[in-house]
Design a protein around this motif. Structure first.
Motif, short mmCIF file in Angstrom:
data_model
loop_
_atom_site.label_atom_id
_atom_site.label_comp_id
_atom_site.label_asym_id
_atom_site.label_seq_id
_atom_site.Cartn_x
_atom_site.Cartn_y
_atom_site.Cartn_z
N ARG A 45 34.00 43.87 46.58
CA ARG A 45 34.15 44.83 45.49
C ARG A 45 35.05 46.00 45.90
O ARG A 45 35.89 46.46 45.11
N ARG A 46 34.90 46.48 47.13
CA ARG A 46 35.77 47.56 47.60
C ARG A 46 37.22 47.11 47.68
O ARG A 46 38.13 47.83 47.28
N MET A 47 37.42 45.90 48.19
CA MET A 47 38.79 45.37 48.28
C MET A 47 39.39 45.17 46.90
O MET A 47 40.58 45.44 46.68
N GLN A 48 38.59 44.70 45.96
CA GLN A 48 39.07 44.49 44.59
C GLN A 48 39.53 45.82 43.98
O GLN A 48 40.57 45.87 43.32
N ALA A 49 38.79 46.89 44.23
CA ALA A 49 39.17 48.20 43.71
C ALA A 49 40.50 48.65 44.33
O ALA A 49 41.38 49.17 43.62
N ARG A 50 40.66 48.45 45.63
CA ARG A 50 41.92 48.83 46.28
C ARG A 50 43.08 47.97 45.78
O ARG A 50 44.19 48.48 45.57
N LEU A 51 42.82 46.68 45.58
CA LEU A 51 43.87 45.81 45.06
C LEU A 51 44.29 46.22 43.66
O LEU A 51 45.48 46.17 43.31
N ASP A 52 43.33 46.65 42.84
CA ASP A 52 43.66 47.12 41.49
C ASP A 52 44.56 48.34 41.56
O ASP A 52 45.50 48.47 40.76
N ASP A 53 44.29 49.24 42.49
CA ASP A 53 45.15 50.43 42.66
C ASP A 53 46.56 50.02 43.05
O ASP A 53 47.54 50.55 42.54
N PHE A 54 46.67 49.08 43.99
CA PHE A 54 47.99 48.59 44.40
C PHE A 54 48.72 47.95 43.23
O PHE A 54 49.90 48.18 43.02
N ARG A 55 48.01 47.13 42.46
CA ARG A 55 48.65 46.43 41.33
C ARG A 55 49.21 47.41 40.31
O ARG A 55 50.28 47.17 39.75
N LYS A 56 48.48 48.50 40.07
CA LYS A 56 48.98 49.50 39.13
C LYS A 56 50.32 50.05 39.58
O LYS A 56 51.24 50.22 38.78
N VAL A 57 50.44 50.31 40.86
CA VAL A 57 51.69 50.87 41.40
C VAL A 57 52.81 49.82 41.33
O VAL A 57 53.93 50.11 40.90
N PHE A 58 52.51 48.60 41.74
CA PHE A 58 53.54 47.56 41.78
C PHE A 58 53.94 47.09 40.39
O PHE A 58 55.08 46.71 40.16
N ASP A 59 53.01 47.08 39.45
CA ASP A 59 53.31 46.59 38.11
C ASP A 59 54.00 47.63 37.25
O ASP A 59 54.70 47.27 36.30
#
Length: 113
Positions: A45-59
């Protein structure tokens, strides 16, 4: 006259102790398995939250395209361009490593299904 056999008493106690030890071992394994699942779930769950933050920046934007346009228009020099590209690639590498760890964590959770 017969002699009493005292060894039967101890066999019964030893058998009872073995059964109890087996039950406690199974309980210990179950508790350990539940703790491992809970820890992996929390980690995922923690990794998923961090991945979501990264995706926002990259997308949200085409960072390399913006840097290329800035360089071509002369607004940044080649050193700044290369430094920014290196920074972007470092962040992108961190994102991919996190994504890999996330997939490994999900795979470890799937083995309990």
């Amino acid at each position: 006259m017969s002699l009493p056999l005292f060894s039967g008493r101890h066999k019964r106690k030893a058998a009872d102790a073995a059964v109890l030890a087996e039950k406690l071992g199974a309980d210990s394994y179950t508790i350990s398995m539940h703790a491992d699942i809970a820890a992996a779930h929390t980690r995922a769950r923690r990794m998923q939250a961090r991945l979501d933050d990264f995706r926002k920046v990259f997308d949200d934007c085409d960072y390399t395209g913006i840097l290329t346009r800035l360089y071509e228009n002369g607004q940044i020099n080649v050193i700044d361009y290369i430094n920014e590209i290196n920074y972007y690639l470092g962040v992108r590498r961190e994102y991919l490593q996190l994504q890999n760890e996330y997939q490994l964590t999900l795979a470890s959770l799937n083995r309990y299904l």
